[in-house]
Scaffold this active site. Structure first.
Site, PDB file in Angstrom:
ATOM      1  N   TYR A 267    -146.769-102.019-129.133  1.00 60.09           N
ATOM      2  CA  TYR A 267    -146.639-102.112-127.667  1.00 60.09           C
ATOM      3  C   TYR A 267    -148.012-101.988-127.015  1.00 60.09           C
ATOM      4  CZ  TYR A 267    -145.859-100.495-122.904  1.00 60.09           C
ATOM      5  OH  TYR A 267    -145.918-100.337-121.548  1.00 60.09           O
TER       6      TYR A 267
ATOM      7  N   ALA B 279    -142.222-107.242-119.253  1.00 65.46           N
ATOM      8  CA  ALA B 279    -142.668-106.994-120.637  1.00 65.46           C
ATOM      9  C   ALA B 279    -141.626-106.128-121.317  1.00 65.46           C
ATOM     10  CB  ALA B 279    -144.001-106.252-120.643  1.00 65.46           C
TER      11      ALA B 279
ATOM     12  N   LEU C 263    -133.864-111.413-116.611  1.00 65.81           N
ATOM     13  CA  LEU C 263    -132.754-110.451-116.637  1.00 65.81           C
ATOM     14  C   LEU C 263    -132.413-110.003-118.061  1.00 65.81           C
ATOM     15  CD1 LEU C 263    -130.398-111.787-113.787  1.00 65.81           C
ATOM     16  CD2 LEU C 263    -132.228-110.094-113.643  1.00 65.81           C
TER      17      LEU C 263
END
Ligand code: UDP
Length: 320
Positions: free
Chosen positions: A141, A75, A33
């Site tokens: 990323y 991710a 979360l």
């Protein structure tokens, strides 16, 4: 038997959980979360709040629920943030995934579906981009996602873990139950809709000097329901004994930032003020998918390819 969905409280993961449950799969969601929302998780899924790198927890979940496959969404996924904080991207996206892979392998899981990205390709040398295009990411990323793809290929060779890496182009839109709510929001379409709603003064266009017809960067926008469908098809492919593989997921249509703004103006009938600013570090100029392989091998066909309909699906949440 169950499928473990990591990041099932996130934007794309929550839609996939809905669709997998509709398709009859038993689903366990693991999400810390940190970016997802508990209320986005389908009530029929078992839910655990925790880290994917918590081996003890992952092993407990796999044993209790007889997990046979993992769909790994969780991710960090902001290009700009990854340039500024590569440390947290390598930690969260690579290190935690390595730990997850070890834990699920210990429990005998042999099927793994991975959320990869067109950001693994970097600046394209050919358009549209197919899966054989060189992978030279232009930002951390993309590098973290490529590293996981490579890790999975090695795990297949060494341990026989079969995987599908799904290389998403630009995820967008909403379903009847789920919508995009990142905090902070950095994605183009929600920011444009914020401006249309008057919640922000204007949209910043990152770069007006790209080598594209109108100077703004071009992307291939794909509805989250279509992305979600591909996960179900990838799971079926593995369950039927299919080989490890990578698939692009996009519509094959490129839209510039200015074209997306124009489409949003037509959908909303509102003005969308914008300012052209500097390029964002790490952004390639143009990313357009060739997704024929997902069509031929998985039987994937996007159901919501029209950009205005995609924007409309997101706009309806705001005006409901
Ligand atoms: N973009 C922009 N202004 C914004 C956010 C995004 O001009 O406020 C551009 C961005 O440079 C890229 C495209 O819109 O060319 C899509 O960006 P987004 O962050 O939505 O997705 P990404 O391509 O980074 O996955």
């Amino acid at each position: 038997m169950a499928v473990l969905v990591t990041g099932g409280a996130g934007y794309i993961g929550s839609v996939a959980v809905d669709d997998l449950i509709d398709a009859g799969e038993a689903i366990v969601v693991l999400d810390n979360l940190s970016r997802g929302h508990r209320d986005a998780v389908n009530d029929d899924a078992a839910f655990y709040q925790g880290d994917i790198g918590d081996a003890e927890l992952v092993i407990k979940i796999c044993r209790e629920h007889d997990v046979t496959a993992v769909i790994h969404f969780s991710a960090f996924a902001y290009v700009g943030e990854s340039v500024e904080r590569p440390d947290i991207y390598y930690q969260n996206n690579v290190v935690q995934t390595a730990l997850l892979l070890d834990a699920v392998r210990e429990c005998g899981v042999r099927h793994f579906v991975f959320s990869s990205t067109c950001a693994t390709y970097g600046e394209p040398v050919a358009i549209p981009i197919d899966e054989t295009h060189p992978q030279n990411p232009t930002n951390p990323y993309g590098r973290t996602k490529l590293m996981v793809e490579q890790m999975l290929a090695d795990h297949d060779r060494a341990f026989g873990v079969k995987y599908v890496a799904l290389r998403y182009f630009n995820a967008c839109g909403a379903t009847e139950k789920r919508f995009e709510r990142h905090d902070p929001e950095t994605h183009l379409i929600p920011l444009i809709l914020d401006a249309a709603e008057g919640k922000r003064e204007s949209v910043s266009i990152f770069g007006g000097d790209y080598p594209t017809p109108d100077g703004t960067a071009i992307r291939d926008y794909i509805h989250i329901s279509d992305l979600s469908l591909a996960h179900l098809l990838a799971l079926r492919h593995l369950q039927k004994g299919g080989q490890s593989d990578c698939f692009n997921l996009g519509n094959g249509n490129g839209f510039s930032v200015l074209e997306v703004i124009d489409a949003a103006k037509r959908v909303t009938s509102k003005d969308v003020p914008y300012k052209i600013e500097r390029r964002r570090a790490g952004d390639p100029s143009r990313l357009i998918a060739k997704a024929d392989k997902a069509a031929s091998v998985l039987g994937w066909k996007p159901q919501h390819p029209d950009l205005e309909s995609i924007i409309d699906s997101a706009w309806r949440w705001r005006t409901a």
